[in-house]
Design an enzyme around this catalytic site. Structure first.
Site, mmCIF file in Angstrom:
data_model
loop_
_atom_site.group_PDB
_atom_site.id
_atom_site.type_symbol
_atom_site.label_atom_id
_atom_site.label_comp_id
_atom_site.label_asym_id
_atom_site.label_seq_id
_atom_site.Cartn_x
_atom_site.Cartn_y
_atom_site.Cartn_z
ATOM 1 N N HIS A 230 -23.246 -18.517 -10.568
ATOM 2 C CA HIS A 230 -22.180 -19.055 -11.425
ATOM 3 C C HIS A 230 -22.747 -19.555 -12.737
ATOM 4 O O HIS A 230 -23.938 -19.810 -12.866
ATOM 5 C CB HIS A 230 -21.473 -20.223 -10.705
ATOM 6 C CG HIS A 230 -22.347 -21.438 -10.608
ATOM 7 N ND1 HIS A 230 -23.337 -21.570 -9.643
ATOM 8 C CD2 HIS A 230 -22.407 -22.560 -11.374
ATOM 9 C CE1 HIS A 230 -23.953 -22.720 -9.811
ATOM 10 N NE2 HIS A 230 -23.428 -23.347 -10.854
ATOM 11 N N ASP A 232 -21.864 -22.874 -15.116
ATOM 12 C CA ASP A 232 -21.089 -24.123 -15.045
ATOM 13 C C ASP A 232 -19.962 -24.055 -16.073
ATOM 14 O O ASP A 232 -20.225 -23.744 -17.236
ATOM 15 C CB ASP A 232 -22.004 -25.327 -15.340
ATOM 16 C CG ASP A 232 -23.068 -25.497 -14.270
ATOM 17 O OD1 ASP A 232 -24.125 -26.102 -14.589
ATOM 18 O OD2 ASP A 232 -22.855 -25.013 -13.144
ATOM 19 N N HIS A 286 -26.771 -19.103 -12.884
ATOM 20 C CA HIS A 286 -27.758 -19.650 -11.932
ATOM 21 C C HIS A 286 -27.165 -19.722 -10.529
ATOM 22 O O HIS A 286 -25.958 -19.527 -10.334
ATOM 23 C CB HIS A 286 -28.232 -21.033 -12.406
ATOM 24 C CG HIS A 286 -27.141 -22.028 -12.628
ATOM 25 N ND1 HIS A 286 -26.239 -21.956 -13.684
ATOM 26 C CD2 HIS A 286 -26.800 -23.118 -11.928
ATOM 27 C CE1 HIS A 286 -25.409 -22.980 -13.609
ATOM 28 N NE2 HIS A 286 -25.719 -23.691 -12.563
ATOM 29 N N ARG A 296 -32.748 -29.756 1.033
ATOM 30 C CA ARG A 296 -33.002 -29.824 -0.413
ATOM 31 C C ARG A 296 -31.888 -30.618 -1.076
ATOM 32 O O ARG A 296 -30.735 -30.580 -0.622
ATOM 33 C CB ARG A 296 -33.064 -28.414 -1.001
ATOM 34 C CG ARG A 296 -33.225 -28.397 -2.510
ATOM 35 C CD ARG A 296 -33.303 -26.996 -3.079
ATOM 36 N NE ARG A 296 -33.338 -27.075 -4.533
ATOM 37 C CZ ARG A 296 -32.276 -26.905 -5.309
ATOM 38 N NH1 ARG A 296 -31.096 -26.616 -4.763
ATOM 39 N NH2 ARG A 296 -32.365 -27.035 -6.623
HETATM 40 C C1 LIG Z 1 -16.090 -28.291 -13.094
HETATM 41 C C2 LIG Z 1 -16.854 -28.038 -12.036
HETATM 42 C C3 LIG Z 1 -16.507 -27.090 -10.956
HETATM 43 C C4 LIG Z 1 -17.810 -27.039 -10.125
HETATM 44 C C5 LIG Z 1 -18.350 -28.439 -10.301
HETATM 45 C C6 LIG Z 1 -18.190 -28.644 -11.784
HETATM 46 C C7 LIG Z 1 -19.283 -27.803 -12.507
HETATM 47 C C8 LIG Z 1 -19.872 -26.698 -11.604
HETATM 48 C C9 LIG Z 1 -18.795 -26.015 -10.733
HETATM 49 C C10 LIG Z 1 -19.329 -25.208 -9.518
HETATM 50 C C11 LIG Z 1 -20.536 -25.925 -8.889
HETATM 51 C C12 LIG Z 1 -19.735 -23.763 -9.866
HETATM 52 C C13 LIG Z 1 -19.999 -22.951 -8.584
HETATM 53 C C14 LIG Z 1 -18.753 -22.931 -7.671
HETATM 54 C C15 LIG Z 1 -18.267 -24.353 -7.290
HETATM 55 C C16 LIG Z 1 -16.925 -24.177 -6.563
HETATM 56 C C17 LIG Z 1 -19.229 -25.018 -6.287
HETATM 57 O O1 LIG Z 1 -20.019 -24.305 -5.638
HETATM 58 O O2 LIG Z 1 -19.170 -26.252 -6.118
HETATM 59 C C18 LIG Z 1 -18.072 -25.154 -8.623
HETATM 60 C C19 LIG Z 1 -17.642 -26.626 -8.632
HETATM 61 C C20 LIG Z 1 -16.236 -26.889 -8.082
HETATM 62 O O3 LIG Z 1 -15.269 -26.146 -8.418
HETATM 63 O O4 LIG Z 1 -16.107 -27.874 -7.308
HETATM 64 O O1 LIG Z 2 -28.658 -27.445 -6.683
HETATM 65 C C1 LIG Z 2 -28.999 -26.794 -7.682
HETATM 66 O O2 LIG Z 2 -30.180 -26.611 -7.998
HETATM 67 C C2 LIG Z 2 -27.926 -26.172 -8.565
HETATM 68 C C3 LIG Z 2 -26.557 -26.760 -8.323
HETATM 69 C C4 LIG Z 2 -25.562 -26.236 -9.323
HETATM 70 O O3 LIG Z 2 -25.776 -25.238 -10.001
HETATM 71 C C5 LIG Z 2 -24.281 -26.938 -9.501
HETATM 72 O O4 LIG Z 2 -24.004 -27.900 -8.735
HETATM 73 O O5 LIG Z 2 -23.539 -26.517 -10.457
HETATM 74 FE FE LIG Z 3 -24.354 -25.048 -11.635
#
Ligand SMILES: C=C1C[C@]23C[C@H]1CC[C@H]2[C@]1(C)CCC[C@@](C)(C(=O)O)[C@H]1[C@@H]3C(=O)O
Ligand SMILES: O=C(O)CCC(=O)C(=O)O
Ligand SMILES: [Fe+2]
Length: 363
Positions: A230, A232, A286, A296
């Site tokens: 993804h 951010d 990333h 982790r």
């Molecule tokens: C605005 C946001 C949505 C998420 C948290 C913040 C910034 C990063 C986003 C996220 C981590 C990107 C990957 C997918 C996601 C669903 C996750 O894995 O948590 C995303 C976060 C979210 O929507 O809660």
């Molecule tokens: O845990 C990590 O190293 C990355 C987490 C991340 O990309 C996120 O929370 O948006």
């Molecule tokens: Fe991220």
């Protein structure tokens, strides 16, 4: 899948000599997301000491480094950032205290549907496939009301046995916000803006997002991901990862390992800042992988602009570029999109732009 059953999957103990059950299919990710990493990313190291003390020559040097890093894959790390290492250690200790709480109690802090704040186990409340192998705790940070919003959040939402956790993260988030606003200044300088404070007023009254990521060990780590590929959606992410390693960046057509550095914060450009730079600075793609031997943790601070501010790139940049690459939008528009209509991935900004423009023409 029932949340507590899911969480027992996430936190199952490996018993020597006992074959662990197969990974539930909703945790298995597509092969294209699981491609192995090749080598380490050479992460630009930005020494902030001169910039933070007003040394113009040092500022110019680091601005050039930041410019190059943001044009290529939107990722660099900062050292001599001014954040007390003891505060970082306290943040990890307090985060560990939370995630050690019994499953049912953690579930009682679960995020409400559509909201960002609270506990989540693998986002099982939101998604039914490609579940990330992680638990998260997310809470807001803003400082324009002069109330200790993080300390209050922990006291009122998690209870008085988390009072110290709230005090610690109040200090941690304050340090992250201060660093984040300084980074918007450095980014303005790196873009050649006349006014180095151009972006600052967008963020001063913003509600930023603090997220603690906890990735339990996984008995089949090659089939799942802690956080999937993804960008951010936010503006700038300031992330600290522990020494276990797992963060990877997609650069030069390959996944690259980001070697942890305990004295550094990782800074990555998000979709919102890509738009604020008229597409010049890349939103960093990333992911986070997991392993079979050790949990982790990472501390992610997502700097966000004031929700209702119209986000558009500086006129100087648009004039030089000849065209504005994204519509004017607000962070509120993009946040709503990621929480109600679209799971953030590597194409969020592209899909948001199409959704946003079509919803405007349909009005
Ligand atoms: C605005 C946001 C949505 C998420 C948290 C913040 C910034 C990063 C986003 C996220 C981590 C990107 C990957 C997918 C996601 C669903 C996750 O894995 O948590 C995303 C976060 C979210 O929507 O809660
Ligand atoms: O845990 C990590 O190293 C990355 C987490 C991340 O990309 C996120 O929370 O948006
Ligand atoms: Fe991220």
């Amino acid at each position: 899948m029932d949340s507590s059953l899911l969480l027992s999957t996430l936190n199952q103990e490996t018993v020597i000599g006992v074959e662990p059950p197969h990974l539930p299919t909703n945790f298995v990710w597509p092969m294209e997301d699981l491609v192995d990493a090749h080598g380490e990313l050479e992460v630009p190291v930005v020494n902030l000491s001169g910039f933070l003390t007003g040394d113009d020559e040092a500022t110019w040097c680091v601005a050039k480094l930041v410019h190059r890093a943001c044009l290529s894959h939107g990722f660099f790390q900062v050292i001599n950032h001014g954040v007390d290492p003891a505060l970082i250690a306290q943040a990890y200790a307090q985060m560990d205290k939370f995630f050690r709480v019994p499953t049912q109690r953690k579930l009682s802090f679960s995020k409400k549907p559509g909201l960002l704040w609270g506990y989540s186990g693998a986002h099982v409340d939101r998604f039914s496939s490609k579940l990330p192998w992680k638990e998260t705790l997310s809470f807001p940070y803003y400082d324009h009301t002069f109330e200790p919003v993080v300390a209050n959040y922990f006291n009122t939402t998690l209870g008085e046995d988390f009072q110290q956790t709230g005090v610690t993260f109040q200090k941690y988030c304050k340090a992250m916000k201060e660093l984040g606003v300084k980074l918007t200044e450095l980014l303005a300088i790196s873009l050649g803006l006349k006014d180095r404070l151009h972006y600052k007023e967008l963020f001063e009254e913003g509600c930023s997002i603090m997220r603690c990521n906890y990735y339990p060990p996984c008995h089949q780590p090659s089939l799942t991901l802690g956080t999937g590929p993804h960008c951010d959606p936010t503006s700038i992410t300031i992330l600290h990862q522990d020494q276990v390693g797992g963060l990877q960046v997609f650069a030069d057509k390959r996944w690259k390992i980001v070697q942890p550095r305990s004295d550094a914060f990782i800074v990555n450009i998000g979709d919102t800042f890509t738009a604020l730079s008229n597409g010049r600075y890349k939103s960093c793609l990333h992911r986070a992988v997991v392993n079979s031997y050790k949990e982790r943790r990472s501390l992610a601070f997502f700097l966000c602009p004031k929700e209702d501010k119209i986000l558009r790139p500086p006129q100087d940049i648009v004039r030089i570029d000849g065209t504005k690459h994204f519509p004017d939008f607000t962070w509120s528009d993009l946040l709503l999109f990621t929480q109600k209509h679209y799971r953030a991935d590597e194409a969020t900004l592209h899909n948001f732009t199409n959704w946003f423009l079509s919803s405007k023409t349909n009005k």
